[in-house]
Design an enzyme around this catalytic site. Structure first.
Site, PDB file in Angstrom:
ATOM      1  N   ASP A 236    -100.066 132.841 101.400  1.00  0.00           N
ATOM      2  CA  ASP A 236     -99.264 134.000 100.978  1.00  0.00           C
ATOM      3  C   ASP A 236     -98.208 134.232 102.043  1.00  0.00           C
ATOM      4  O   ASP A 236     -98.508 134.700 103.133  1.00  0.00           O
ATOM      5  CB  ASP A 236    -100.207 135.205 100.838  1.00  0.00           C
ATOM      6  CG  ASP A 236     -99.540 136.415 100.227  1.00  0.00           C
ATOM      7  OD1 ASP A 236     -98.295 136.416 100.072  1.00  0.00           O
ATOM      8  OD2 ASP A 236    -100.257 137.389  99.912  1.00  0.00           O
ATOM      9  N   ASP A 247     -92.067 137.746  97.994  1.00  0.00           N
ATOM     10  CA  ASP A 247     -93.496 137.789  98.305  1.00  0.00           C
ATOM     11  C   ASP A 247     -94.181 136.947  97.223  1.00  0.00           C
ATOM     12  O   ASP A 247     -94.229 137.344  96.066  1.00  0.00           O
ATOM     13  CB  ASP A 247     -93.954 139.248  98.254  1.00  0.00           C
ATOM     14  CG  ASP A 247     -95.433 139.422  98.560  1.00  0.00           C
ATOM     15  OD1 ASP A 247     -96.130 138.419  98.760  1.00  0.00           O
ATOM     16  OD2 ASP A 247     -95.885 140.589  98.574  1.00  0.00           O
ATOM     17  N   HIS A 316     -97.435 145.308  93.743  1.00  0.00           N
ATOM     18  CA  HIS A 316     -96.709 146.435  94.333  1.00  0.00           C
ATOM     19  C   HIS A 316     -95.214 146.309  94.121  1.00  0.00           C
ATOM     20  O   HIS A 316     -94.694 145.205  94.002  1.00  0.00           O
ATOM     21  CB  HIS A 316     -97.002 146.500  95.836  1.00  0.00           C
ATOM     22  CG  HIS A 316     -96.850 145.174  96.541  1.00  0.00           C
ATOM     23  ND1 HIS A 316     -95.707 144.822  97.223  1.00  0.00           N
ATOM     24  CD2 HIS A 316     -97.666 144.091  96.623  1.00  0.00           C
ATOM     25  CE1 HIS A 316     -95.843 143.593  97.704  1.00  0.00           C
ATOM     26  NE2 HIS A 316     -97.027 143.121  97.353  1.00  0.00           N
ATOM     27  N   HIS A 324     -94.271 147.125 100.754  1.00  0.00           N
ATOM     28  CA  HIS A 324     -95.006 147.933  99.797  1.00  0.00           C
ATOM     29  C   HIS A 324     -94.207 149.174  99.451  1.00  0.00           C
ATOM     30  O   HIS A 324     -94.229 150.151 100.178  1.00  0.00           O
ATOM     31  CB  HIS A 324     -96.394 148.286 100.335  1.00  0.00           C
ATOM     32  CG  HIS A 324     -97.256 147.087 100.508  1.00  0.00           C
ATOM     33  ND1 HIS A 324     -98.106 146.914 101.571  1.00  0.00           N
ATOM     34  CD2 HIS A 324     -97.378 145.967  99.774  1.00  0.00           C
ATOM     35  CE1 HIS A 324     -98.719 145.738 101.455  1.00  0.00           C
ATOM     36  NE2 HIS A 324     -98.281 145.154 100.371  1.00  0.00           N
ATOM     37  N   GLU A 349     -99.224 140.272  91.708  1.00  0.00           N
ATOM     38  CA  GLU A 349    -100.235 139.397  92.290  1.00  0.00           C
ATOM     39  C   GLU A 349    -101.593 139.763  91.732  1.00  0.00           C
ATOM     40  O   GLU A 349    -101.885 140.925  91.512  1.00  0.00           O
ATOM     41  CB  GLU A 349    -100.242 139.470  93.820  1.00  0.00           C
ATOM     42  CG  GLU A 349    -100.527 140.817  94.422  1.00  0.00           C
ATOM     43  CD  GLU A 349    -100.295 140.826  95.932  1.00  0.00           C
ATOM     44  OE1 GLU A 349    -100.742 139.878  96.601  1.00  0.00           O
ATOM     45  OE2 GLU A 349     -99.678 141.778  96.435  1.00  0.00           O
ATOM     46  N   GLU A 444     -99.202 134.817  93.111  1.00  0.00           N
ATOM     47  CA  GLU A 444     -98.271 135.946  93.219  1.00  0.00           C
ATOM     48  C   GLU A 444     -96.832 135.476  93.074  1.00  0.00           C
ATOM     49  O   GLU A 444     -96.449 134.433  93.598  1.00  0.00           O
ATOM     50  CB  GLU A 444     -98.449 136.602  94.596  1.00  0.00           C
ATOM     51  CG  GLU A 444     -97.421 137.664  94.928  1.00  0.00           C
ATOM     52  CD  GLU A 444     -97.742 138.418  96.211  1.00  0.00           C
ATOM     53  OE1 GLU A 444     -98.363 137.832  97.111  1.00  0.00           O
ATOM     54  OE2 GLU A 444     -97.352 139.587  96.301  1.00  0.00           O
TER      55      GLU A 444
HETATM   56 CO    CO Z   1     -97.689 141.000  97.699  1.00  0.00          CO
END
Ligand code: CO
Length: 463
Positions: A236, A247, A316, A324, A349, A444
């Site tokens: 990640d 992300d 998020h 976030h 994700e 994700e």
């Molecule tokens: Co994330």
């Protein structure tokens, strides 16, 4: 990067909406998706290996335009002299030579590969019926053109992510240390994005959480952990350009016994991506994800498991320099009814587990981030004060890990760091684990809800 929401009994951290059935537990966020429809797969195949444009138009626009422009100029030059069609053909053949290729390991900045500095679009998806009018609406199209620079920045970050991860997927092998793995990814990212202060760089620490650990593990300096054949590793990592963060995460395994676990989570993430849209309620996305995830079973060492979503992890929203944002995207039913809105970026994700489907904090912390909107807090320790200055200068509000402090020459900072956490200036994000012996997987992607269409920015032909 998953977003972590801690239960009230754990700490007075910012609490993100927790589905009612999970209110007794900490919540973290995970994202990742890919669409699974046949049509989408076809589009994927059409896309170039380094990019994931969803339509031919986008691809042409985004790819090799520079080269073509240059060639056109040359052709024009030839034309003004006594040009012939033969000459033109020669020029076209020369084109191939001019295309800058990526090296192995990746070292060439994507700005050198896309010489016109226009980066490929991600996967484009029309909105559902109620919002399909947006696709052709002139006002919305104009708005989108105005935002081009912002999209182009985040597409550059996406392209870096795709190229770095494709190398990583091919080259991570059992026996490598976790430090070697994350350095491979971080060196690639820094080179390809031309890391430069707050203009471009790593978006957050490279997660490589293993097995029952679902998120927020990256090795600290001295960690001797080596990846094994039977491990399930969640890679990640994040890339940003001008604070626009990509992300995106995938799960790496060597033993095919986990294939169904990975398929479940990939399908669940793609379901979340497919459901996402302007005016869509977050709770509806969570319900759709859960249903798909739980439709899978995986057999490991003679035991059959129904794949469970990890109910206290979420996707998020993402704001500039803020991994976030304010909204959480649940991966189980019962979440809140807040809606997604035009212009928002989301990391979708999902995490699947053969354990309880619930994570808690465990092990040594590596991930930290300065609190985004912190008030001035008086600090007694001079060492804490100076460390905060360093964090502000080097990372701002972007998450960092201990290794990033080591590499800029910080020493003996653990006490000062703890002081900053205790003072509420910095948040610590310890590893999040399900029960021992369980296996967890994650996929994700980052998407943006543009005025006319949804763009799955980090889509590649790998996932
Ligand atoms: Co994330």
């Amino acid at each position: 990067m998953t977003m972590e929401t801690l239960a009230a009994d754990l700490k007075d951290k910012t609490t993100i909406s927790v589905p009612s059935e999970a209110q007794d537990a900490p919540v973290a966020e995970a994202i990742g998706t890919s669409t699974s429809s046949a049509a989408k797969k076809k589009n994927k195949k059409k896309a170039a290996s380094t990019a994931a444009p969803a339509d031919a138009e986008a691809k042409e626009e985004a790819e090799g335009d520079d080269d073509e422009d240059e060639d056109d100029e040359e052709e024009d030059g030839a034309n003004t002299a006594d040009n012939t069609t033969v000459k033109k053909k020669k020029k076209k053949n020369n084109k191939k030579k001019k295309k800058v290729a990526q090296t192995e390991p990746p070292t060439i900045p994507v700005s050198k590969i896309f010489g016109n500095k226009i980066y490929p679009e991600g996967e484009l998806c029309d909105y559902n019926e109620e919002n399909l009018w947006r696709t052709t609406n002139e006002e919305k199209r104009a708005l989108e053109r105005q935002n081009f620079d912002q999209y182009n920045d985040v597409r550059r970050a996406s392209e870096v992510h795709r190229q770095v991860r494709q190398y990583a997927r091919r080259n991570i092998k059992p026996g490598m240390s976790m430090i070697e793995i994350v350095e491979m990814i971080e060196n690639g990212t820094r080179n390809l994005v031309e890391a430069n202060g707050f203009e471009s760089g790593i978006g957050f620490p490279t997660g490589c959480s293993l097995n029952h650990c679902a998120a927020h593990y990256t090795p600290n300096t001295g960690d001797k952990t080596v990846i094994q054949y039977g491990d399930v590793c969640k890679i990640d990592f994040g890339v940003h350009v001008n604070g626009r963060i990509i992300d995106s995460a995938f799960t790496l395994t060597f033993d095919p016994v986990y294939d169904n676990l990975l398929a479940a989570v990939k399908d669940a993430t793609n379901t979340g991506i497919k459901e996402a849209g302007i005016d869509v309620r977050l709770c509806d996305i969570g319900a759709a994800i859960q249903e798909v995830m739980e439709s899978y079973e995986v057999e490991i060492e003679g035991k059959t498991y129904q794949v469970k979503p990890i109910r206290n992890l979420n996707g998020h929203s993402i704001d500039p320099y803020k991994i976030h944002g304010g909204k959480s995207v649940p991966i189980v039913k019962g979440g809140d009814q807040t809606k997604m809105e035009e212009g928002e970026y989301f990391a979708i994700e999902t995490f699947g587990s053969t354990g309880r489907g619930l994570v808690h904090e465990d092990m040594e912390t590596s991930h930290y981030a300065r609190v985004y909107d912190v008030q001035h807090v008086p600090l007694r320790l001079p060492r804490a004060k100076s460390l905060l200055q360093t964090i502000n200068k080097e990372f701002g509000t972007l998450p960092f890990c201990r290794r990033y402090l080591d590499r800029i020459g910080e020493q003996k900072y653990v006490l000062a760091l703890r002081n900053l956490v205790d003072a509420g200036v910095v948040d610590a994000y310890p590893p999040l684990v399900d029960i021992k012996g369980s296996f967890t997987a994650q996929y994700e992607h980052t998407l943006v809800l543009k005025p006319t269409r949804k763009e799955v920015l980090s889509r590649g032909d790998d996932y």
